[in-house]
Design a protein around this motif. Structure first.
Motif, PDB file in Angstrom:
ATOM      1  N   ALA A   7      -4.863   1.576   2.106  1.00 45.09           N
ATOM      2  CA  ALA A   7      -4.928   1.323   3.550  1.00 45.09           C
ATOM      3  C   ALA A   7      -4.760  -0.165   3.833  1.00 45.09           C
ATOM      4  N   ALA A   8      -5.370  -1.012   3.000  1.00 46.59           N
ATOM      5  CA  ALA A   8      -5.242  -2.451   3.194  1.00 46.59           C
ATOM      6  C   ALA A   8      -3.802  -2.909   2.992  1.00 46.59           C
ATOM      7  N   ARG A   9      -3.131  -2.357   1.996  1.00 49.21           N
ATOM      8  CA  ARG A   9      -1.724  -2.707   1.779  1.00 49.21           C
ATOM      9  C   ARG A   9      -0.867  -2.279   2.975  1.00 49.21           C
ATOM     10  N   ALA A  10      -1.112  -1.086   3.472  1.00 54.44           N
ATOM     11  CA  ALA A  10      -0.345  -0.601   4.618  1.00 54.44           C
ATOM     12  C   ALA A  10      -0.583  -1.465   5.849  1.00 54.44           C
ATOM     13  N   ALA A  11      -1.771  -2.051   5.958  1.00 52.50           N
ATOM     14  CA  ALA A  11      -2.101  -2.914   7.090  1.00 52.50           C
ATOM     15  C   ALA A  11      -1.758  -4.374   6.826  1.00 52.50           C
ATOM     16  N   ASP A  12      -1.061  -4.632   5.721  1.00 49.64           N
ATOM     17  CA  ASP A  12      -0.675  -5.998   5.355  1.00 49.64           C
ATOM     18  C   ASP A  12      -1.913  -6.902   5.201  1.00 49.64           C
ATOM     19  N   ALA A  13      -2.985  -6.325   4.650  1.00 52.91           N
ATOM     20  CA  ALA A  13      -4.225  -7.090   4.475  1.00 52.91           C
ATOM     21  C   ALA A  13      -4.536  -7.357   3.009  1.00 52.91           C
ATOM     22  N   HIS A  14      -3.923  -6.636   2.089  1.00 48.90           N
ATOM     23  CA  HIS A  14      -4.294  -6.727   0.675  1.00 48.90           C
ATOM     24  C   HIS A  14      -4.151  -8.137   0.128  1.00 48.90           C
ATOM     25  N   ASP A  15      -3.055  -8.814   0.467  1.00 50.06           N
ATOM     26  CA  ASP A  15      -2.796 -10.124  -0.130  1.00 50.06           C
ATOM     27  C   ASP A  15      -3.883 -11.142   0.225  1.00 50.06           C
ATOM     28  N   PHE A  16      -4.291 -11.193   1.483  1.00 47.74           N
ATOM     29  CA  PHE A  16      -5.330 -12.174   1.824  1.00 47.74           C
ATOM     30  C   PHE A  16      -6.695 -11.729   1.310  1.00 47.74           C
ATOM     31  N   VAL A  17      -6.933 -10.414   1.211  1.00 51.82           N
ATOM     32  CA  VAL A  17      -8.226  -9.931   0.720  1.00 51.82           C
ATOM     33  C   VAL A  17      -8.435 -10.336  -0.739  1.00 51.82           C
ATOM     34  N   VAL A  18      -7.431 -10.138  -1.579  1.00 55.29           N
ATOM     35  CA  VAL A  18      -7.600 -10.477  -2.999  1.00 55.29           C
ATOM     36  C   VAL A  18      -7.722 -11.984  -3.200  1.00 55.29           C
ATOM     37  N   GLY A  19      -7.331 -12.757  -2.200  1.00 53.02           N
ATOM     38  CA  GLY A  19      -7.493 -14.197  -2.290  1.00 53.02           C
ATOM     39  C   GLY A  19      -8.875 -14.687  -1.897  1.00 53.02           C
ATOM     40  N   LEU A  20      -9.728 -13.811  -1.380  1.00 51.52           N
ATOM     41  CA  LEU A  20     -11.096 -14.172  -1.022  1.00 51.52           C
ATOM     42  C   LEU A  20     -11.947 -14.300  -2.285  1.00 51.52           C
ATOM     43  N   PRO A  21     -13.073 -15.019  -2.223  1.00 53.33           N
ATOM     44  CA  PRO A  21     -13.880 -15.272  -3.429  1.00 53.33           C
ATOM     45  C   PRO A  21     -14.224 -14.020  -4.225  1.00 53.33           C
ATOM     46  N   ASP A  22     -14.608 -12.957  -3.542  1.00 49.54           N
ATOM     47  CA  ASP A  22     -14.988 -11.707  -4.225  1.00 49.54           C
ATOM     48  C   ASP A  22     -14.065 -10.547  -3.887  1.00 49.54           C
ATOM     49  N   GLY A  23     -12.875 -10.837  -3.415  1.00 46.65           N
ATOM     50  CA  GLY A  23     -11.927  -9.777  -3.116  1.00 46.65           C
ATOM     51  C   GLY A  23     -12.481  -8.783  -2.113  1.00 46.65           C
ATOM     52  N   TYR A  24     -12.353  -7.517  -2.423  1.00 47.59           N
ATOM     53  CA  TYR A  24     -12.826  -6.471  -1.516  1.00 47.59           C
ATOM     54  C   TYR A  24     -14.350  -6.429  -1.410  1.00 47.59           C
ATOM     55  N   ALA A  25     -15.048  -7.092  -2.330  1.00 51.08           N
ATOM     56  CA  ALA A  25     -16.521  -7.146  -2.291  1.00 51.08           C
ATOM     57  C   ALA A  25     -17.028  -8.342  -1.492  1.00 51.08           C
ATOM     58  N   THR A  26     -16.125  -9.105  -0.877  1.00 51.56           N
ATOM     59  CA  THR A  26     -16.531 -10.269  -0.085  1.00 51.56           C
ATOM     60  C   THR A  26     -17.197  -9.810   1.204  1.00 51.56           C
ATOM     61  N   ARG A  27     -18.358 -10.372   1.503  1.00 55.30           N
ATOM     62  CA  ARG A  27     -19.033 -10.077   2.764  1.00 55.30           C
ATOM     63  C   ARG A  27     -18.365 -10.905   3.864  1.00 55.30           C
ATOM     64  N   VAL A  28     -18.132 -10.279   5.002  1.00 60.33           N
ATOM     65  CA  VAL A  28     -17.371 -10.946   6.061  1.00 60.33           C
ATOM     66  C   VAL A  28     -18.257 -11.773   6.991  1.00 60.33           C
TER      67      VAL A  28
END
Length: 610
Positions: A471-492
């Motif tokens: 879903a994140a890839r389809a929303a063009d969000a995957h690339d910036f998410v994996v660049g966050l300190p903890d990826g998908y486990a990063t608290r927003v």
């Protein structure tokens, strides 16, 4: 135009709080607390009362021990008793201490369970409440009831039941002991207590008024703090820090005065009991001394009696003070129950089946709706949205566009007419299935203080990591998410504070994609983004549109152009519909909005003049 000096320091009292302030009598509220929260814990209450009864019995025995020590040891010189009596006292006091500890722990458990159940019920009620009810007050007012008023109700329930048992039984045991030792002396000590209780009862009206003001002030203060923190950028940008502090200070001062009045009224309990009991105590000393001088009262009897008289003061004072605790609890309970008892108007009909979905076609059949009677927001609105179509709602502010989306989600039911999905009146289907049929995207995407993965999976329980990533890839969000300190486990963070506007919106897009609902409702999700951020989410938005029925509120020409049909609304009515070119050529309201709202944006220049 009259000059505006600034915002006032008062806040509108919510309807439920005003209703709760009405004096409807204490007994129904007390009985409800007992029935709903105390009676289900009757065995725990019974164990607590049993422990307190033992404490009371041992307390009542102390005067007799004093009498025995005085008469048989000091006067009768009983050496054997000199060795056995202290041991008996130690054993009795040790068991009494254990019983008191057990009783206090039972009381703590009762209190903890009551406040937890109150908060659980209140949270569940707020979560299921109608949107109109929740929007009728500042959210901080509800938070204040949740955090503060529930504790007051809990204290009243716990202290009244266990406190009355403990102190009432102790007082009864000591009164029995005094009357047993000498009934005349006993009557002299307790004769003035009814007078003190009567005088304290006259203070309840003052207490009720001050507690009302204190609780209202607490809610207002919570609202001020919430508003200030939410709008802190505006507060600082306009240099209003001191003005906001002054406004909050006025509420703090009113609350302080109300709390002081409450404390003053509550504080009269001790002096009333102490002063009037002192008169009886002095009369007992005089009468007992006179009898002692004339040889009709032994030293042991007098010492035992005086021990009981001194011990009875504290439990009597506590029992008298319970009316204050109870009065505060009743006031707070009214506020809590006013929320719990607010009827839910948008509910499932008995046996309502799930909504059967085909393509997600929507029909508004002569729909009218009003938030307030006589003030229609939607007026005889009829529209067919074919399955898979993309329809844009445009119109001036207050035209009713957001209300249309709310009706599809069944946040409200129409005053008249029907909303149908795939030919089925949604008011006859289960709420859960109606809301599962749609995904909502708003201008300001709502993210919770949780991980990226949890925010994407919100509303899709059981989603796997692979599905979340897809879903994140389809929303063009995957690339910036994996660049966050903890990826998908990063608290927003609070409201997604660590993300940019475009990133938050793409996380919201991923949530909608994962949900897979056939109907997509958009309240211009790109209107708050700059041109660069908007460009980055366009691809994701187009992917999201595929295979879905889209009903979108449009404020930008870039959004309008995506629509298969444009519906123009004004004052709750459908006044025009068609394509962009058709409506511009017609020269009606849409053409006017097109000229005025897009003038100078660079978009209007590219369009032919109407």
């Amino acid at each position: 135009m009259a000059a505006v000096e600034g915002r006032t320091d008062g806040l509108r009292t919510p309807a439920w709080a005003a209703a709760a302030d009405a004096d409807a009598g204490n007994l129904p509220v007390v009985m409800r607390i007992l029935r709903d929260f105390v009676l289900p814990r009757r065995w725990l209450v019974a164990r607590s009362i049993g422990a307190m009864a033992f404490v009371a019995a041992t307390t009542g025995a102390l005067p007799f021990l004093m009498q025995t020590a005085a008469d048989r040891i000091f006067v009768g010189h009983d050496v054997a008793l000199l060795y056995t009596l202290p041991v008996a006292v130690v054993v009795v006091m040790a068991v009494r201490s254990l019983a008191e500890y057990y009783g206090r722990m039972a009381e703590a458990r009762i209190s903890g369970e009551i406040v937890a159940e109150l908060r659980q019920r209140l949270f569940a009620r707020l979560a299921s409440a109608d949107l109109g009810f929740l929007q009728g007050a500042h959210s901080a007012q509800f938070v204040s009831v949740f955090a503060s008023d529930t504790l007051i109700v809990n204290n009243a329930a716990g202290q009244t039941v266990t406190g009355l048992a403990k102190n009432g039984l102790q007082a009864a045991a000591l009164v029995f002991g005094m009357l047993w030792l000498d009934w005349v002396l006993g009557l002299l000590v307790v004769a003035f207590l009814p007078v003190s209780i009567y005088l304290m009862g006259r203070q309840r009206k003052k207490l009720r008024s001050s507690v009302h003001r204190a609780l209202s002030g607490s809610g207002d203060l919570s609202s001020f703090v919430s508003q200030m923190l939410t709008g802190i950028r505006v507060v600082k940008a306009y240099g209003q820090e001191e003005a906001e502090a002054a406004r909050a200070g006025a509420v703090i001062e009113r609350t302080r005065r109300a709390n002081l009045a409450t404390a003053r009224t509550r504080g009269l309990t001790g002096p009333f009991v102490e002063g009037l009991s002192g008169v009886g105590f002095a009369a007992a000393i005089f009468y007992g001394g006179w009898r002692g001088v004339h040889g009709t009262l032994t030293l042991g009897e007098f010492m035992g009696f005086m021990a009981a008289a001194m011990l009875i003061y504290q439990p009597l004072k506590a029992v008298a003070g319970l009316q204050n605790v109870l009065a505060e609890g009743v006031i707070a309970a009214r506020r809590v129950f006013a929320i719990l008892d607010e009827p839910v108007r948008v509910v499932d009909r008995p046996g309502a089946p799930a909504l059967s979905l085909a393509g997600g076609a929507i029909r508004f059949d002569d729909v009218s709706f009003a938030y307030e009677p006589g003030q229609p927001v939607i007026d005889r609105f009829t529209l067919d949205v074919p399955a898979g179509a993309k329809v844009a709602l445009v119109g001036p502010s207050g035209a009713g566009k957001s209300t249309i989306l709310n009706l599809v989600l069944r946040f409200y039911d129409p005053s008249s007419g029907r909303v149908l999905v795939d030919g089925r009146d949604i008011s006859t289907a289960s709420l859960a299935s109606v809301r599962a049929a749609s995904a909502l995207l708003t201008q300001d995407p709502v993210l919770f203080d949780d991980t990226i993965a949890a925010n994407i999976a919100y509303g899709s329980p059981g989603a796997t990591d692979a599905e979340i990533e897809a879903a994140a890839r389809a929303a063009d969000a995957h690339d910036f998410v994996v660049g966050l300190p903890d990826g998908y486990a990063t608290r927003v963070g609070e409201a997604g504070g660590i993300l940019s506007g475009g990133q938050k919106q793409r996380v919201a897009f991923a949530r909608a994609m994962l949900r897979g609902a056939p109907i997509l409702l958009l309240d211009e999700p790109t209107s708050a983004l700059d041109a660069n951020s908007e460009a980055k989410v366009q691809t994701a938005l187009e992917t999201l549109f595929q295979g879905r029925t889209v009903l979108m509120i449009a404020h930008r020409l870039s959004t309008v152009k995506r629509a298969d049909m444009i519906v123009v609304m004004d004052r709750g009515r459908l006044v025009e519909k068609g394509t962009h070119d058709e409506l511009v050529a017609a020269g009606g309201l849409y053409a006017h909005l097109h000229r005025t709202q897009l003038a100078g944006s660079g978009e209007a220049a590219a369009e032919p003049a109407p």
